[in-house]
Design a protein around this motif. Structure first.
Motif, PDB file in Angstrom:
ATOM      1  N   GLY A 297      23.461 -85.040 -72.977  1.00 16.49           N
ATOM      2  CA  GLY A 297      24.125 -85.871 -72.001  1.00 16.49           C
ATOM      3  C   GLY A 297      25.007 -85.052 -71.107  1.00 16.49           C
ATOM      4  N   VAL A 298      26.007 -85.712 -70.499  1.00 12.93           N
ATOM      5  CA  VAL A 298      26.861 -85.034 -69.546  1.00 12.93           C
ATOM      6  C   VAL A 298      27.629 -83.903 -70.200  1.00 12.93           C
ATOM      7  N   GLY A 299      28.009 -84.059 -71.466  1.00 10.71           N
ATOM      8  CA  GLY A 299      28.787 -83.018 -72.104  1.00 10.71           C
ATOM      9  C   GLY A 299      28.005 -81.805 -72.533  1.00 10.71           C
ATOM     10  N   ALA A 300      26.657 -81.896 -72.518  1.00  9.42           N
ATOM     11  CA  ALA A 300      25.862 -80.789 -73.036  1.00  9.42           C
ATOM     12  C   ALA A 300      26.070 -79.520 -72.238  1.00  9.42           C
ATOM     13  N   GLY A 301      26.109 -79.644 -70.928  1.00  2.00           N
ATOM     14  CA  GLY A 301      26.318 -78.458 -70.110  1.00  2.00           C
ATOM     15  C   GLY A 301      27.666 -77.833 -70.361  1.00  2.00           C
ATOM     16  N   TYR A 302      28.683 -78.659 -70.502  1.00  6.78           N
ATOM     17  CA  TYR A 302      30.007 -78.135 -70.813  1.00  6.78           C
ATOM     18  C   TYR A 302      30.025 -77.478 -72.186  1.00  6.78           C
ATOM     19  N   TYR A 303      29.336 -78.081 -73.153  1.00  5.04           N
ATOM     20  CA  TYR A 303      29.343 -77.502 -74.497  1.00  5.04           C
ATOM     21  C   TYR A 303      28.722 -76.112 -74.489  1.00  5.04           C
ATOM     22  N   THR A 315      36.684 -68.956 -66.575  1.00  9.15           N
ATOM     23  CA  THR A 315      36.934 -70.160 -65.793  1.00  9.15           C
ATOM     24  C   THR A 315      38.358 -70.170 -65.252  1.00  9.15           C
ATOM     25  N   LEU A 316      39.313 -69.875 -66.136  1.00  2.00           N
ATOM     26  CA  LEU A 316      40.709 -69.891 -65.720  1.00  2.00           C
ATOM     27  C   LEU A 316      40.978 -68.846 -64.641  1.00  2.00           C
ATOM     28  N   ARG A 360      29.746 -74.624 -60.972  1.00  2.00           N
ATOM     29  CA  ARG A 360      28.711 -73.610 -60.755  1.00  2.00           C
ATOM     30  C   ARG A 360      28.379 -72.869 -62.037  1.00  2.00           C
ATOM     31  N   ASP A 361      29.405 -72.402 -62.750  1.00  2.00           N
ATOM     32  CA  ASP A 361      29.164 -71.626 -63.966  1.00  2.00           C
ATOM     33  C   ASP A 361      28.557 -72.482 -65.068  1.00  2.00           C
ATOM     34  N   VAL A 362      29.007 -73.729 -65.168  1.00  2.00           N
ATOM     35  CA  VAL A 362      28.451 -74.620 -66.188  1.00  2.00           C
ATOM     36  C   VAL A 362      26.979 -74.905 -65.886  1.00  2.00           C
ATOM     37  N   VAL A 363      26.664 -75.128 -64.610  1.00  2.00           N
ATOM     38  CA  VAL A 363      25.275 -75.403 -64.228  1.00  2.00           C
ATOM     39  C   VAL A 363      24.383 -74.202 -64.517  1.00  2.00           C
ATOM     40  N   VAL A 364      24.846 -72.998 -64.186  1.00  2.00           N
ATOM     41  CA  VAL A 364      24.051 -71.804 -64.456  1.00  2.00           C
ATOM     42  C   VAL A 364      23.808 -71.657 -65.953  1.00  2.00           C
TER      43      VAL A 364
END
Length: 709
Positions: A297-303, A315-316, A360-364
């Motif tokens: 789901g939506v959280g998978a990319g973030y995970y 990221t920071l 961008r980084d999460v999508v990559v």
């Protein structure tokens, strides 16, 4: 692009991986000794303690942390990774309890140690290429060996990488100037070809992406538009509205329906694997349970991204750097008095960093995981350039800097395709371009909403007025006022004809009116009048009348509205419906009757290209076509137009580069010829998938699934 060979290479890469891992371990040991010397409240008196703690911290980061994150993912997501350091600090504190003699005075000291060690690991990993790419290479080699033992070779997968808002003219300049070296190399070595495509009248992401993914964008009038029958403004950026748009257009056989993935885009394209996708957000609680892969789901990319603590540091740091770049660029524009420009303060620097760095980084990261899983087709959106160009300009230095970063990440994905467990092709494309110009409200002293409200007899404060630079208004405002006064008193050929019609017709039978007692939640600029602006188009609807309101009724109820709008220097043309002549396009110096083809004076559609007529005719058939559809005035000599929203680079209508997107495709795929409209582009992409051997879901008897029910 095909996968590379597998032999001694994986073993060599594995050896280098172990050597680099040991080097990072040594660096962490050294860092712990430095922290012991300089950080109060932190003590490691024995020589062996830093070595053991470095090992335990590595285990915490690589093994324990991903398990914790499955439960604590919201903390990482909603704090953009910063909150994860609190959890890591707790882990460091636990390590101090486990190793005899190690002293950490308090939780704050533990967090400092965790941040310092993660920062060191991030820097070392970046310098030594020990990041997810390296892991990808090793895992891909293993999976490739397993795949080669299967029943047969799969057709090549396809990565559809969308650079949001990048017009073909700007792309060509960026390639020539060295700002997009990856694209330049693909073109120079002959592996790829660059073509253009012409958008619909609505040159914006909602209409384009829906058409590209589903083969249909019927009745999508802008990024936002008003639906009179529901008294509701649809907005593609609203999750519920995005889900409704996809429900209307999906038949379950979208571009990504067969083992596809949608990453960071507005609609799913019927993909079974989605993350960061707007139309899927309302489905998390209900329809997500019906998906084939509930975890994706939506959280998978973030995970996948935040599972490595070093990514939180990246990221920071990247976010802080990008915020600094934005502040510097805004100050530089103000000092140089660059025009056109808009206000870039408030929360915008944070929003910019969210699109140019975090998403961008999460999508990559998600795309790399999709390649590891061997998924058939992936569609991802790189939004950063579009966001910055809106506020900075289409070809200014900070917008081009974002393009360089996107090009770098596409280059990274290109390198990954060379060793993926499945062969992959890359198709890069854009959903539209952008046309630059001074915002309508800044250039003419009032927004289009306030203008229509005033012409309908309701002068009102304009919240946009004075929101940007006032320097130009003190010297030029009176001239703008004079221009508007002249336009409203006489003006061009069509304005004179419209006034003559009003005087000649006089009173006429009225249409039935809709109840006006409950105006709903949609703001009226005047009683019974709704105006919605979407880039270079503005839509006017008269809510007290059902259905499409004819020109004759508008003339009778608001006699000055059409003449004043058609003569306004910021308005290029308007589409209205006449009871006598059918759909009519009005411009300052001419009109075009679409039903008969009769043109009086200068054809108002001529400056908008050879496809303008067919695109306007199509919009006239949309069920929710507004009573007046306005397109901004395009100046071919300067290649600019004034958007109805407070942007510098903008899109959403016709005129200039906003209507010209690009497609960069492998040279081995069939040449498509001229592409007009997102639905036509869908057919091209679908044909390429079929050409490569992918199954066509349209050949099945029943839909695979619907995006929402």
């Amino acid at each position: 692009m095909t996968a590379g060979g597998h032999g001694a290479g994986p073993l060599l890469r594995g050896g280098r991986f172990v050597a680099r891992l040991l080097l990072v371990w040594v660096l962490v040991v050294a860092a712990l000794r430095v922290l012991d010397a300089v950080l109060g409240g932190f003590s490691m008196p024995e020589w062996w303690q830093p070595t053991v703690c470095a090992l335990l911290f590595g285990v915490l980061s690589a093994v324990v942390w991903p398990l914790i994150l499955r439960v604590a993912l919201p903390i990482a997501v909603f704090t953009l990774g910063i909150g994860s350091f609190l959890l890591l600090g707790a882990g460091v504190l636990a390590i101090s309890f486990a190793v005899p003699g190690v002293v950490i005075a308090d939780f704050g000291t533990a967090v400092v140690v965790a941040v310092a060690l993660s920062a060191l690991a991030a820097v070392a990993s970046s310098l030594l290429a020990l990041d997810e790419d390296e892991l990808f290479f090793r895992r891909a080699a293993r999976r490739s060996r397993r795949a080669s033992a299967g029943t047969g070779e799969m057709p090549p997968g396809v990565l559809f990488l969308q650079v949001d808002g990048l017009g073909i003219d700007t792309l060509r300049r960026a390639v020539r100037s060295g700002d997009m070296p990856t694209f330049a190399r693909l073109l120079d070595d002959g592996s790829h070809r660059l073509i253009d495509w012409h958008t619909d009248w609505s040159s914006q992401t909602g209409a384009s992406v829906c058409g590209i993914l589903h083969g249909s964008n019927d009745d999508i009038l802008g990024f936002r538009w008003y639906e009179k029958d529901r008294d509701h403004v649809m907005a593609c950026s609203n999750p519920e509205d995005a889900a409704e748009i996809e429900r209307r257009h999906s038949d379950g056989r979208g571009l990504l329906a067969v083992d596809g993935a949608a990453r960071g885009i507005l609609f799913t394209g019927d993909a079974p694997h989605v993350s960061l996708t707007m139309s899927a957000l309302p489905l998390l609680g209900r329809a997500a349970r019906r998906r084939s892969d509930a975890h994706d789901g939506v959280g998978a990319g973030y995970y996948a991204y935040f599972a490595d603590p070093a990514n939180a540091i990246r990221t920071l740091v990247g976010t802080l750097v990008d915020i600094a770049r934005e502040i510097y660029a805004a100050v530089r524009q103000r000092r140089a008095d660059v025009r056109p420009r808009v206000n870039r303060g408030g929360l915008y620097p944070l929003a910019r960093a969210g699109t140019t760095v975090v998403v961008r980084d999460v999508v990559v990261s998600a795309i790399i995981e999709d390649m590891l899983a061997g998924r058939a087709a992936v569609f991802a959106d790189f939004l950063g350039y579009d966001e910055v160009a809106h506020h900075s300009g289409t070809e200014r230095f900070d917008a081009l800097a974002v393009l360089r970063s996107i090009d770098q990440h596409i280059g990274r994905l290109y390198r990954a395709t060379q060793i993926a467990p499945r062969r992959y092709h890359i198709v890069a494309l854009s959903d539209h371009g952008q046309t630059q110009g001074w915002a309508f409200s800044d250039r003419f002293g009032e927004s289009v909403e306030a203008l229509v409200g005033r012409l309908c007899g309701t002068p009102q404060p304009d919240p946009r007025r004075g929101s940007h630079s006032d320097a130009g208004r003190t010297g030029e405002g009176w001239q703008v006022g004079a221009v508007l006064a002249e336009a409203s008193s006489g003006g061009g050929l069509i304005a004179r004809r419209l006034r003559a019609r009003v005087e000649r017709v006089g009173a006429a039978p009225d249409r039935p009116r809709m109840p006006s007692g409950a105006p709903g939640a949609v703001t009226r600029v005047a009683p019974g009048v709704v105006v919605v602006a979407s880039g270079h188009v503005a839509m006017v609807s008269f809510t007290e009348h059902p259905g499409r309101v004819e020109l004759e009724t508008i003339e009778r109820e608001f006699p000055e509205l059409l003449p004043s709008l058609v003569d306004h220097p910021g308005i290029g043309f308007m589409l209205v419906r006449s009871a006598e002549f059918g759909p009519v396009v009005l411009g300052r110096d001419g009109l075009h009757r679409l039903a008969s083809g009769v043109v009086i004076g200068d054809d108002p559609l001529t400056p908008y290209g050879p496809h303008a007529l067919e695109l306007v005719r199509r919009v006239d058939t949309f069920p929710h076509c507004p009573d007046i559809m306005i397109n901004s005035r395009y100046d071919p000599s300067r290649d600019e137009a004034s958007p109805f929203e407070p942007h510098v680079g903008s899109h959403g209508g016709m005129g200039g580069p906003q209507s010209r997107g690009f497609v960069l495709h492998p040279a081995g795929l069939p040449e498509p010829g001229e592409i007009v409209g997102a639905e036509a582009l869908h057919q091209v992409l679908r044909g390429w998938l079929t050409h490569l051997g992918h199954p066509d879901p349209r050949a099945t008897e029943a839909p695979l699934r619907r995006a929402a029910t």
